[in-house]
Every structure is written in structure tokens, then in C-alpha cells.
Design a protein around this motif. Sequence first.
Motif: not given
Length: 424
Positions: A166-183
Motif C-alpha cells: 500500500n506504498h508507492m514511490r515516484l522519483c526522477a531515478d531511484h537514487a534521487a529524492p522521491g515522493i512517497e505515496i501511502f494508500v
Amino acid sequence: MLIEINFDGIVGPTHNYAGLSLGNLASTRNFGKVSRPRDAALQGLAKMRANLNLGLPQGLFVPLRRPNEEWLRQLGTRMDRAGAALQANALSASSMWAANAATVSPAPDTIDGLCHLTVANLVTMPHRSHEWRETLAQLRLAFADTAHFAVHAPVPAPFGDEGAANHMRLCADHAAPGIEIFVYGEGGGPFPARQHREASEAVARIHRLHPTRTVFARQSAEAIAAGAFHNDVVAVANERVLFAHELAFADRDAFYETLREKLPGVELVEVPASAVSLEDAIASYLFNAQLVTLPSGEMALVLPGEARETPAVWQWLEAHVAGNGPIRHLFVHDLRESMANGGGPACLRLRVVADPATVDPRFLATPAKLDRIEALVRAHWPEQITAQDISSPALWRDCLAAREALCAELELSELCWDQAGLSG
């Protein structure tokens, strides 16, 4: 170097179809059927090997001790005296679905620069509620380097947490800071909402996430009612791409707008209900695929065979790949034993962004290690388990011995135990 590593759960020798998971339509539909633990484990290992061959880093987790006599002792009974329902709950091999092991926040997302992992409490379903202690022990071995990882105990009950499913992550690439999405879900439908918003918010705090890069989204009641008991049955993200069904989220327009604001350049790949119904999406586990980035930089879906066998799903996928969409390749695997209990390719893995050099190497897969595991599975895993076998002391002992042999093969003595005390 930070890279994404997929840690797959090795299917345990007690894999069976006891129909324990309310809201999981496949589990309910296949209740009482004959399972094939050896085939199940080999199918999962074949997927791991194929991903390794694609150049994707691969890790593994070992099955938990089953039957779980300690849990039964806490309930005032033991395996040879428990009723059929408790026996089935104590024998469950559900830890194979490593997506429910924990929620993972990579170091680039956290204020303290550590990769945080919080083991899921899985309190909603009895057969899963007793996993977390052994899972936590395994996570603390694999990610013991405290200079890079922080591994946390579960969020306390009654707030249900089912981990990365129930968790997803969006980012420019895996090593970059991302947006964490909790559903999260909300109750009131025919099936329980397993992920509580309170649990998601607690994990975000524990992981020391930046509030401006953290999003909480509600899963649609329609998706849960249709059998999407976890968000990863209707949505999956990888780097800049969110791949989701049109009916996955309760307020999709506002959710999508939030993502566009927080991550300019995000690509939203939405499958319309007019092209693929929720029923077909859930039956085929289209969105429970692994959405991965290949060494070439192109994205691919690692899919179960059921996706190719569902005409509307395969038609949409072929059209997308033939067009200009971000998903460029489709890789299909036979995971029928896992699928029959409601777990596809994404259920079987936990994604961890880390430097492999900081992970205990016993938990990292190589072709040679997979060869050894496959040979052991062929020698020790039961060929089949029937509903009647669940109450067999001989099966209990054989399955414990099989797991012990695997732990010894992988030199994981910390996870071994004295099986002489098993009742029966």
C-alpha cells in the motif's frame, strides 16, 4: 551506489490453499484445492533468475517457521490439540508475499539520510498477524548496517499496516529524492480495509519523511469491493511512472494534480475501465506486475501468465508497447501457484533502494545460490498438500526440516531453531 534491489520471498514448504484471506477472491475461490509447494517455490525462483538475467539486482528472504507453535502457545494450545482453523492459520506460508513484509523509505527521502524499514503488523488477518516477529528478525539481519539502515518494530494495533503493498514511490531515478505515496482504505464495504490511514501516517513520521514530499491517498471503495485488498492490485509506480487503473483511487483527479505539483514530469499511465474492467484487472493481476527499469533505462513489466490469458488486458498491453508509452517491454512468468492464493509478481517482492555493499550478502541472490536453493527445494519441499494434510504431524515435521535445511544452506544459523519440541 544506490540501486533498487527486489527481495523476493522464497515460497515456503507449507504453501496450501486454506482460504484464509477475506477479500482476496483468488484465495477464497481456491479454498480446499490441492497445492503444489515444490512447484510454487520453483516458479518463484525462476522469476528471480529471469530478473537477474535482465540485469536487475535480486535479493531473497527465507520462509518463516511454520507451523508457528509459539503463536499457538500464546493462545493456550498447541498444534496437535488446536482446531482445524487454528492449525491452518499456524501453518500459513503467506510470508512468501514479501511486499507485505515492511514499508521502505530510501535514504534520499528521509531527513536523517537513513533507509528506514518498518515491519508491517498485518493485524487484520489472523494467519498473517503472527508474522511480524520473525520478519523483523530477518530484516534486522539483512539490514544490520546501522550507518545506512534503521529497522523499526511495527505500528501498534489496532491500526492495520500491510507494508509496501500500500506504498508507492515516484522519483526522477531511484537514487534521487522521491515522493512517497501511502494508500489507505476506509471500512464500510463487504471486505475489510486493511491499511489504516493512522498506520500510514505513523510510518511516515517514524521514517522521518519530508512532509512536503509525502502524499496520503484513499483507495476507492469500488476497488476494495471488487477484490483489490491491497493497492498493488490496482496500481504500481516506478521512478517517474504511475501505472494505475482508472478506478484505483477515491479522488483520482485531485490525487493526480497533487502528483503533478510535487513531481513535474511525472507520467500517469491510466488504464480506463472501458478498456479493462476492474474484474479483469484483478483476475489477471495486471497491476500486480513488477514495473522495473532495465539497465538500458527502458521500463518493463514482469507479469503473470494470467495477464496474457486475459484478452482485454493483453490487448491493452500490446497496444501500449506498440505506441509511445513509457513501458517498452513485457516479460511473462508462470506463477500459477502463488496466483491461486492471490499473489502475483509484485506481491512476491519487497523493493529496497540501497547500496548492495551495505546489505548482508547472505540475502543477495546469485545464479549459483539460486542453483543451490532449487536443488534443495526439489529434494525437501512437498510435492503437494491437500486439505487433509494440514492436520498431519508428519507434514509439520517435514516442513520444519525443509526450512532448517534451507537456512543451513544459506548459512543463516540465526534463523534456525530446535524442532525437537514440535507437538505430535
